[in-house]
Design a protein around this motif. Structure first.
Motif, PDB file in Angstrom:
ATOM      1  N   LYS A 214       0.863  -1.178   0.000  1.00  0.00           N
ATOM      2  CA  LYS A 214       0.000   0.000   0.000  1.00  0.00           C
ATOM      3  C   LYS A 214       0.901   1.230   0.000  1.00  0.00           C
ATOM      4  O   LYS A 214       1.957   1.240   0.649  1.00  0.00           O
TER       5      LYS A 214
ATOM      6  N   ASP B 153       2.522   4.825   0.878  1.00  0.00           N
ATOM      7  CA  ASP B 153       2.654   5.573   2.131  1.00  0.00           C
ATOM      8  C   ASP B 153       3.023   7.030   1.867  1.00  0.00           C
ATOM      9  O   ASP B 153       3.491   7.730   2.766  1.00  0.00           O
TER      10      ASP B 153
ATOM     11  N   THR C 158       3.645  12.150   3.650  1.00  0.00           N
ATOM     12  CA  THR C 158       3.458  10.735   3.987  1.00  0.00           C
ATOM     13  C   THR C 158       2.218  10.537   4.855  1.00  0.00           C
ATOM     14  O   THR C 158       1.878   9.401   5.194  1.00  0.00           O
ATOM     15  N   ASN C 159       1.539  11.613   5.206  1.00  0.00           N
ATOM     16  CA  ASN C 159       0.300  11.509   5.989  1.00  0.00           C
ATOM     17  C   ASN C 159      -0.885  11.321   5.053  1.00  0.00           C
ATOM     18  O   ASN C 159      -1.741  12.194   4.914  1.00  0.00           O
ATOM     19  N   ILE C 160      -0.934  10.148   4.395  1.00  0.00           N
ATOM     20  CA  ILE C 160      -1.941   9.945   3.353  1.00  0.00           C
ATOM     21  C   ILE C 160      -3.354   9.883   3.915  1.00  0.00           C
ATOM     22  O   ILE C 160      -4.317  10.120   3.190  1.00  0.00           O
ATOM     23  N   ASN C 161      -3.496   9.605   5.203  1.00  0.00           N
ATOM     24  CA  ASN C 161      -4.838   9.540   5.795  1.00  0.00           C
ATOM     25  C   ASN C 161      -5.490  10.918   5.899  1.00  0.00           C
ATOM     26  O   ASN C 161      -6.700  11.013   6.122  1.00  0.00           O
ATOM     27  N   ASN C 162      -4.684  11.978   5.735  1.00  0.00           N
ATOM     28  CA  ASN C 162      -5.216  13.338   5.811  1.00  0.00           C
ATOM     29  C   ASN C 162      -5.585  13.911   4.446  1.00  0.00           C
ATOM     30  O   ASN C 162      -5.945  15.087   4.358  1.00  0.00           O
ATOM     31  N   THR C 163      -5.497  13.110   3.398  1.00  0.00           N
ATOM     32  CA  THR C 163      -5.737  13.609   2.047  1.00  0.00           C
ATOM     33  C   THR C 163      -7.133  14.217   1.906  1.00  0.00           C
ATOM     34  O   THR C 163      -7.297  15.333   1.399  1.00  0.00           O
ATOM     35  N   SER C 164      -8.132  13.497   2.330  1.00  0.00           N
ATOM     36  CA  SER C 164      -9.506  14.000   2.229  1.00  0.00           C
ATOM     37  C   SER C 164      -9.682  15.290   3.028  1.00  0.00           C
ATOM     38  O   SER C 164     -10.311  16.251   2.557  1.00  0.00           O
ATOM     39  N   LYS C 165      -9.125  15.321   4.207  1.00  0.00           N
ATOM     40  CA  LYS C 165      -9.240  16.495   5.080  1.00  0.00           C
ATOM     41  C   LYS C 165      -8.609  17.714   4.417  1.00  0.00           C
ATOM     42  O   LYS C 165      -9.179  18.825   4.446  1.00  0.00           O
TER      43      LYS C 165
ATOM     44  N   ILE D 206      -9.399   6.945  -1.614  1.00  0.00           N
ATOM     45  CA  ILE D 206      -8.917   5.611  -1.238  1.00  0.00           C
ATOM     46  C   ILE D 206      -7.662   5.297  -2.053  1.00  0.00           C
ATOM     47  O   ILE D 206      -7.670   5.361  -3.286  1.00  0.00           O
ATOM     48  N   SER D 207      -6.588   4.945  -1.363  1.00  0.00           N
ATOM     49  CA  SER D 207      -5.299   4.745  -2.041  1.00  0.00           C
ATOM     50  C   SER D 207      -5.202   3.412  -2.779  1.00  0.00           C
ATOM     51  O   SER D 207      -4.563   3.317  -3.823  1.00  0.00           O
TER      52      SER D 207
END
Length: 282
Positions: free
Chosen positions: A76, A78, A163-170, A265-266
């Motif tokens: 996945k 990162d 590298t903070n891919i979880n914050n992309t939507s935010k 979604i990555s």
């Protein structure tokens, strides 16, 4: 039948051991007496005739075993790169630039408050272009090439690389709410650290796979692996290609209420590495 000692009689015994391994058939040849140049040539012709395109084979002359080891893993990303910005249009270039600069600064400040650091942002593109009234030239009989400037468009795009891919939507929602009206592209990749870790893991697994196959083949032939002659790593482009998300360059109403964050979604990709190894056996 009696043999004449003065004749250069040479006896060769061909022992063919055939078995299936992962859908492949293997032929092994062993020589029981002294080899001459003509004998070697004859044996090579036999190998080519019986097994011209085999990926796994042994050479009786050198006692070698050539085969391929493979390894596959799913990874996945990162790391993410987001390109977003603002387009503004006004009758004059100065007015369009002033409006653009004001809003883009608001966007950058909002992203910083949302957790984007200074070293994760940069300007990726900037342009000022005139807007023409192309119908104007059709109304001028004396000069058919005349074009009338009716305004100017300023485009300023910034890039977030993090590298903070979880914050992309935010971050996308934050930029839109702050006044951005362009989201060009979202690209997911592997960081250099994770890329090297994955590469090392796959090479080790592929080599272990090759050695395991060699041990099975040698044992079945009542022989054993005693060394490695050569290793060739088949690696064209190890960098996996994740699906990028190109987004339409269209205005989004600033301040529009959003009940839920933009879903980004990555996904994941499979990477395969092959190793071609030549083992010494006896």
């Amino acid at each position: 039948m009696p043999l004449n000692d003065n004749n250069n009689f040479r006896e060769y015994t061909l022992v063919a051991l055939t078995f299936s391994l992962s859908g492949l058939f293997v032929f092994m040849f062993f020589s029981s007496s002294n080899n001459t140049a003509s004998g070697q040539q004859q044996q090579q012709q036999q190998l080519q005739t019986l097994n011209p395109s085999q990926n796994i084979m042994t050479n009786a002359t050198d006692n070698i075993l050539s085969l391929r080891g493979s390894a596959t893993t799913s990874v996945k990303p990162d790391k993410v790169t987001v390109s977003l910005g603002l387009e503004t249009t006004n009758k004059t270039a100065n007015a369009a630039l002033a409006a653009n600069s004001k809003i883009i600064n608001q966007v950058v400040d909002a992203l910083k408050k949302a957790g984007v650091s200074n070293n994760e942002t940069s300007t990726s593109s900037f342009s000022i272009s005139p807007n023409y009234n192309y119908n104007y030239s059709q109304q001028q009989s004396s000069d058919t090439t005349a074009k009338k400037i009716v305004g100017f468009t300023v485009s300023n795009t910034i890039q977030i690389e993090s590298t903070n891919i979880n914050n992309t939507s935010k971050w996308i929602d934050t930029a839109i709410n702050a006044g951005a009206n362009i989201v060009d592209r979202i690209d997911f990749v592997l960081s250099n650290k994770k890329l090297q870790e994955t590469r090392t893991h796959l090479i080790n697994q592929a080599m272990q796979d090759a050695r395991a196959k060699a041990d099975i083949l040698a044992s079945a032939a009542k022989m054993k692996v005693v060394g490695v002659r050569s290793i060739d790593l088949n690696e064209l482009d190890f960098q996996p290609t994740f699906s990028s998300i190109p987004l339409a360059r269209q205005s989004t109403a600033a301040g529009a209420e959003q009940a839920r964050p933009t879903p980004i979604i990555s996904g994941q990709e499979e990477i395969t590495t092959n190793v071609d190894a030549v083992f010494l056996i006896r």
